[in-house]
Design an enzyme around this catalytic site. Sequence first.
Site, PDB file in Angstrom:
ATOM      1  N   GLY A  20      -2.939  -2.128   8.048  1.00  0.00           N
ATOM      2  CA  GLY A  20      -3.297  -3.462   8.749  1.00  0.00           C
ATOM      3  C   GLY A  20      -2.856  -4.366   7.750  1.00  0.00           C
ATOM      4  N   ARG A  24      -0.692  -5.037   1.738  1.00  0.00           N
ATOM      5  CA  ARG A  24      -0.963  -3.462   1.437  1.00  0.00           C
ATOM      6  C   ARG A  24       0.311  -2.888   1.715  1.00  0.00           C
ATOM      7  NH1 ARG A  24      -6.327  -1.482   3.558  1.00  0.00           N
ATOM      8  NH2 ARG A  24      -7.058  -3.198   2.246  1.00  0.00           N
ATOM      9  N   ARG A  43       6.516 -13.933  10.868  1.00  0.00           N
ATOM     10  CA  ARG A  43       5.336 -13.826  10.761  1.00  0.00           C
ATOM     11  C   ARG A  43       4.337 -13.490   9.624  1.00  0.00           C
ATOM     12  NH1 ARG A  43       2.253 -15.060  16.253  1.00  0.00           N
ATOM     13  NH2 ARG A  43       4.029 -15.551  17.716  1.00  0.00           N
ATOM     14  N   ARG A  87      -1.426   5.485  10.485  1.00  0.00           N
ATOM     15  CA  ARG A  87      -2.103   4.317  10.208  1.00  0.00           C
ATOM     16  C   ARG A  87      -2.612   4.606   8.943  1.00  0.00           C
ATOM     17  NH1 ARG A  87      -5.564   0.225  10.037  1.00  0.00           N
ATOM     18  NH2 ARG A  87      -7.632   0.578   9.956  1.00  0.00           N
ATOM     19  N   SER A  90      -8.534   0.892   6.068  1.00  0.00           N
ATOM     20  CA  SER A  90     -10.027   1.160   6.012  1.00  0.00           C
ATOM     21  C   SER A  90     -11.159   1.203   7.121  1.00  0.00           C
ATOM     22  CB  SER A  90     -10.409  -0.189   4.902  1.00  0.00           C
ATOM     23  OG  SER A  90     -10.328  -1.390   5.568  1.00  0.00           O
ATOM     24  N   ASP A 204     -16.622   0.183   3.309  1.00  0.00           N
ATOM     25  CA  ASP A 204     -17.877  -0.378   3.362  1.00  0.00           C
ATOM     26  C   ASP A 204     -18.640   0.667   4.202  1.00  0.00           C
ATOM     27  OD1 ASP A 204     -16.131  -2.128   5.264  1.00  0.00           O
ATOM     28  OD2 ASP A 204     -17.841  -1.474   6.285  1.00  0.00           O
ATOM     29  N   ARG A 217     -10.370  -0.737  -4.925  1.00  0.00           N
ATOM     30  CA  ARG A 217      -9.703  -0.360  -3.823  1.00  0.00           C
ATOM     31  C   ARG A 217      -8.305   0.316  -3.999  1.00  0.00           C
ATOM     32  NH1 ARG A 217     -11.483  -3.818   1.068  1.00  0.00           N
ATOM     33  NH2 ARG A 217     -13.453  -4.250   0.289  1.00  0.00           N
TER      34      ARG A 217
HETATM   35  N1  HPA Z   1     -16.063  -2.437  11.026  1.00  0.00           N
HETATM   36  C1  HPA Z   1     -14.900  -2.734  11.673  1.00  0.00           C
HETATM   37  N2  HPA Z   1     -13.755  -2.568  11.215  1.00  0.00           N
HETATM   38  C2  HPA Z   1     -13.826  -2.252   9.835  1.00  0.00           C
HETATM   39  C3  HPA Z   1     -15.004  -2.083   9.032  1.00  0.00           C
HETATM   40  C4  HPA Z   1     -16.120  -2.274   9.756  1.00  0.00           C
HETATM   41  O1  HPA Z   1     -17.411  -2.289   9.433  1.00  0.00           O
HETATM   42  N3  HPA Z   1     -14.831  -1.946   7.904  1.00  0.00           N
HETATM   43  C5  HPA Z   1     -13.648  -1.668   7.662  1.00  0.00           C
HETATM   44  N4  HPA Z   1     -12.776  -1.847   9.078  1.00  0.00           N
END
Ligand code: HPA
Length: 234
Positions: A20, A24, A43, A87, A90, A204, A217
Amino acid sequence: MTIHIGAKPGEIADTVLLPGDPYRAKWAAETFLSDARLVNDVRGMLGFTGTWNGHRVTIQGSGMGMPSLSIYVNELIRDYGAKTLIRIGSCGGMQDRVKIRDVILAMTATTVSSPSSAILRELNYAPCANWDLLKSAAEAANDIGANTHIGGIYSSDVFYDERPDLNEQMVRHGILGVEMEAAELYTLAARHGRRALAVLTVSDHLITGEALPSEDRERSFGDMVEIALRAAFA
Ligand code: HPA
């Protein structure tokens, strides 16, 4: 050139990795590819083409969310002929057994709505990964010793979610993690007869509230890139 990608014809490889975050993309290209060259900066959505073990690879940022990814993936497939799209991103963990830093290989991606909802209309279409890529990624993850989960994920349209009841239903139905792009990637790949997979790192956790410290990371994301590259050329 397309509206959103400045690469010349032939500058995009058949195999494209899609983080994304454009920075990265830069990090992964510099770390994993030989002779990486910037092929897009429209962009600021950086894209690089180089080689990995002699195979041509493009690593192109997709932005956040399905509308952004949809633009890049449509152009990569329709204008540049990309054949394998993986893809690397995270996600938020949604099950207790899924830990921070673990890798998730998304077998399916449930969504409430994607850019494709306008054509799918009343259908509850089930976006799914390409089997060969999924199988090869599972083997690669095992070979490098990554703690890996394979199953369904949730592609949400919102990061700041005001519908906790939807997450509760996802948890209850065994969904491993939440991110914001895979369902549209899988749907577009299916529509155009291409191969797609999402390899995700848990950054997370929605249940424990933990988050990956920023210094950790890079190493965790490195496993994901290695798995994606090995799967693409297995
Ligand atoms: N929510 C949506 N997208 C995400 C999250 C999340 O908690 N963590 C990483 N991408």
